[in-house]
Motif scaffolding. Structure first.
Motif, PDB file in Angstrom:
ATOM      1  N   GLY A   1     -35.848  -4.501  16.665  1.00 58.69           N
ATOM      2  CA  GLY A   1     -36.139  -3.117  16.291  1.00 58.69           C
ATOM      3  C   GLY A   1     -35.082  -2.148  16.799  1.00 58.69           C
TER       4      GLY A   1
ATOM      5  N   ALA B   1     -33.171   0.344   9.500  1.00 57.74           N
ATOM      6  CA  ALA B   1     -34.616   0.118   9.565  1.00 57.74           C
ATOM      7  C   ALA B   1     -35.208   0.233   8.162  1.00 57.74           C
ATOM      8  CB  ALA B   1     -35.262   1.129  10.507  1.00 57.74           C
TER       9      ALA B   1
ATOM     10  N   ASP C   1     -38.811  -1.030   5.444  1.00 59.91           N
ATOM     11  CA  ASP C   1     -40.156  -1.605   5.329  1.00 59.91           C
ATOM     12  C   ASP C   1     -40.078  -3.127   5.225  1.00 59.91           C
ATOM     13  OD1 ASP C   1     -41.301   0.894   5.418  1.00 59.91           O
ATOM     14  OD2 ASP C   1     -41.408   1.123   3.237  1.00 59.91           O
TER      15      ASP C   1
ATOM     16  N   ASP D   1     -39.606  -4.525   8.663  1.00 56.29           N
ATOM     17  CA  ASP D   1     -40.850  -4.403   9.411  1.00 56.29           C
ATOM     18  C   ASP D   1     -41.843  -5.478   8.971  1.00 56.29           C
ATOM     19  OD1 ASP D   1     -42.547  -2.896  11.288  1.00 56.29           O
ATOM     20  OD2 ASP D   1     -43.723  -2.423   9.504  1.00 56.29           O
TER      21      ASP D   1
ATOM     22  N   ASP E   1     -40.746  -8.858  10.367  1.00 55.93           N
ATOM     23  CA  ASP E   1     -41.003  -8.907  11.808  1.00 55.93           C
ATOM     24  C   ASP E   1     -42.469  -9.200  12.092  1.00 55.93           C
ATOM     25  OD1 ASP E   1     -40.239  -8.464  14.618  1.00 55.93           O
ATOM     26  OD2 ASP E   1     -41.474  -6.669  14.456  1.00 55.93           O
ATOM     27  N   HIS E   2     -43.368  -8.516  11.371  1.00 58.14           N
ATOM     28  CA  HIS E   2     -44.797  -8.716  11.599  1.00 58.14           C
ATOM     29  C   HIS E   2     -45.255 -10.109  11.172  1.00 58.14           C
ATOM     30  CE1 HIS E   2     -44.945  -4.359  12.259  1.00 58.14           C
ATOM     31  NE2 HIS E   2     -46.108  -4.579  12.818  1.00 58.14           N
TER      32      HIS E   2
END
Length: 201
Positions: A72, A81, A83, A86, A89-90
């Motif tokens: 991050g 950065a 979506d 993200d 990563d999740h």
């Protein structure tokens, strides 16, 4: 959640690692994949279950958690950065949780306890995102965040390497930690559900 409160301090400590990753030409997504690789290595180490492997597993868990912060910070440094990043990563974080907990359970031969712990952790995460999906914002409440869980797994791995053997009711430190994750995970999921349900009424 406790360790997440110190994220600003962690960000300062991350700077040298972020600079190295950037100088090596790594992308945030690449760092996320490397972090997941350490999670897989930790799961395998815990499955092998000797004192040496428990110690190595603890180190692998540390690197998984640390690199999960680096990706991050690197995305912010590179101004990339997104979506998609993200999401990746999740998804990798959830698979990392599964692999690590499954390895812990397999190492002690208690698959039922492992299933209970995994579902507790996953339901906690699911309720957080589902609450966001119904328009209430992302829910982060609970006793143990991911950083806390990884820290506990790391400490348990090191201590088990030094002091193997059963402690309570035929369970060693790894087994007791899975019990903790089971109880806290499901209680947190129910807490989040009840809070969101009350807000929706």
């Amino acid at each position: 959640m406790t360790l997440d409160q110190y994220r600003s301090t962690a960000d300062k400590l991350l700077k040298p690692f972020v600079s190295v990753a950037d100088s090596l030409g790594l992308s945030p997504n690449g760092v996320s994949v490397i972090a997941f690789g350490f999670a897989v290595a930790a799961g395998v180490a815990f499955y092998l279950g000797t004192p040496l492997w428990y110690g190595l597993g603890a180190l692998f868990v540390f690197w998984n958690g640390w690199l999960d912060l680096v990706d991050g910070a690197l995305a912010r440094k590179q101004n990339v950065a997104s979506d998609g990043g993200d999401l990746l990563d999740h998804v990798l974080d959830r698979y990392a949780d599964i692999v690590i907990l499954a390895g812990m359970a397999a190492g002690i031969g208690n698959y039922a306890l492992g299933l209970a712990a995994v579902t507790g952790v996953l339901m906690t995460s699911y309720l957080g995102t589902q609450i966001q999906a119904v328009g209430l914002g992302r829910a982060y409440g609970g006793l143990l965040g991911r950083a806390d869980r990884l820290a506990l797994v790391g400490f348990a791995g090191f201590l088990t390497a030094l002091f193997p053997g059963d402690l309570v009711a035929g369970l060693g430190l790894i087994g007791l930690l899975l019990v903790l994750f089971t109880i806290v995970g499901h209680l947190t999921a129910l807490q989040r559900f009840w809070g969101a349900w009350s807000d929706l009424e």
